[in-house]
Write an enzyme that holds these catalytic residues in place. Structure first.
Site, PDB file in Angstrom:
ATOM      1  N   ASP A 252       0.852  -1.187   0.000  1.00 24.88           N
ATOM      2  CA  ASP A 252       0.000   0.000   0.000  1.00 24.88           C
ATOM      3  C   ASP A 252       0.891   1.242   0.000  1.00 24.88           C
ATOM      4  O   ASP A 252       1.617   1.497   0.959  1.00 24.88           O
ATOM      5  CB  ASP A 252      -0.876  -0.051   1.257  1.00 24.88           C
ATOM      6  CG  ASP A 252      -1.840   1.098   1.390  1.00 24.88           C
ATOM      7  OD1 ASP A 252      -1.781   2.034   0.574  1.00 24.88           O
ATOM      8  OD2 ASP A 252      -2.669   1.061   2.324  1.00 24.88           O
TER       9      ASP A 252
ATOM     10  N   CYS B 186      -8.995   6.038   5.687  1.00 22.65           N
ATOM     11  CA  CYS B 186      -9.297   4.643   5.390  1.00 22.65           C
ATOM     12  C   CYS B 186     -10.356   4.585   4.298  1.00 22.65           C
ATOM     13  O   CYS B 186     -11.327   5.350   4.305  1.00 22.65           O
ATOM     14  CB  CYS B 186      -9.798   3.934   6.651  1.00 22.65           C
ATOM     15  SG  CYS B 186     -10.490   2.291   6.350  1.00 22.65           S
TER      16      CYS B 186
END
Length: 301
Positions: free
Chosen positions: A89, A126
């Site tokens: 990520d 998120c």
């Protein structure tokens, strides 16, 4: 022993092979190197390295507080011990175009096999929380183009994640994905899809494979690999699953020790010493050490 036997180049080539194959592949998230070893030994095809899980493990929220150096070091430690492709990520790339180019080279040097960039503004949130903001499609396309230009190993996989579904709608998110493919993305990561039909529409609309994020307690239902494969998904990640499993067990176990004054009732659920040693290949280290210390130069000129 002492790390992976497959080279970073071989693992990147394997990632490309998996993307070109006929089968859906699973990349569970690893929170540390031994977790990656267990993922490999369980028979999965790859290892995912989640920014959200890493942030949480550091006691931080997933809002872009971890640095490129911290994430690259974390990724290097995990990639070092597994022969599987590792997919990391990269959040928003830690800056503008030149920063993104440096990011991909740092991950290449760390032995990582691929990364995903997202189109959120910085600081990001998120992907399964409300209130996300995204940059323009043109700005995100520049991030992707910079990553492509910075890449030195053509097999390093560059994935584009779009978080635009919630704020702009499905059709606009698909239009963004097409632009990201045009900019050079090898894989599309549509975040927070609401049902299987949305995954299917994405898969049929872009010319590269797509990824499904099966994170718990999020916007997406937890579909099976069979369901996802049937709608055209190629890669499935489980970003925070192992962290949640571990933290749930740790919290429960600590409470038991606090209440009972002993861990004796917890032994059955623990990894044994023998299994730990098998996982990390302890015997091979002993054999290596013994071979070195048994070496003699006697008789050699």
């Amino acid at each position: 022993m002492l790390g992976a036997t497959a080279t970073p180049a071989e693992r990147r080539a394997k990632f490309r092979e998996l993307l070109a194959g006929d089968q859906i592949v699973q990349f569970p998230g690893a929170i540390n190197p031994i977790n990656a070893q267990i993922i490999e030994q369980t028979g999965f095809e790859g290892v995912y390295i989640s920014g959200g899980a890493f942030s949480a493990a550091m006691g931080l929220p997933d809002i872009g507080l971890t640095s490129l150096t911290e994430v690259a070091d974390h990724g290097r430690n995990i990639a070092r011990v597994t022969n599987l492709p590792t997919f990391i990520d990269a959040d928003t790339g830690w800056g503008e175009a030149m920063n993104v180019a440096r990011t991909i080279q740092e991950f290449e040097d760390a032995g990582i096999s691929g990364m995903h960039l997202e189109d959120q503004v910085n600081p990001k949130r998120c992907g399964h929380l409300d209130g996300k903001e995204v940059v323009t499609a043109a700005e995100m396309s520049k991030r992707i183009a910079a990553a492509v230009k910075g890449r030195r190993d053509e097999n390093f996989v560059i994935s584009a994640r779009t978080d635009s579904r919630a704020g702009e709608g499905l059709d606009a998110a698909i239009d963004r994905a097409k632009a990201y493919v045009d900019a050079g993305a090898d894989l599309i990561f549509p975040e927070a899809m609401r049902d299987l039909s949305e995954f299917e529409k994405f898969a049929s609309s872009v010319d590269v494979p797509i990824l499904a994020n099966m994170t718990e307690f999020g916007k997406s239902e937890l579909f099976t690999t069979e369901q996802l494969a049937n709608v055209g998904v190629k890669v499935v990640i489980y970003p925070v699953t192992t962290l949640r499993l571990a933290m749930g067990a740790i919290k429960s176990g600590l409470q038991t020790i606090r209440d009972q004054g002993t861990q004796v009732d917890l032994l059955e659920g623990m990894q044994t010493r023998a299994d730990l040693y098998d996982t990390i290949d302890y015997a091979a280290y002993n054999d290596f050490d013994a071979a070195v210390f048994n070496f003699s130069q006697e008789g050699h000129q």
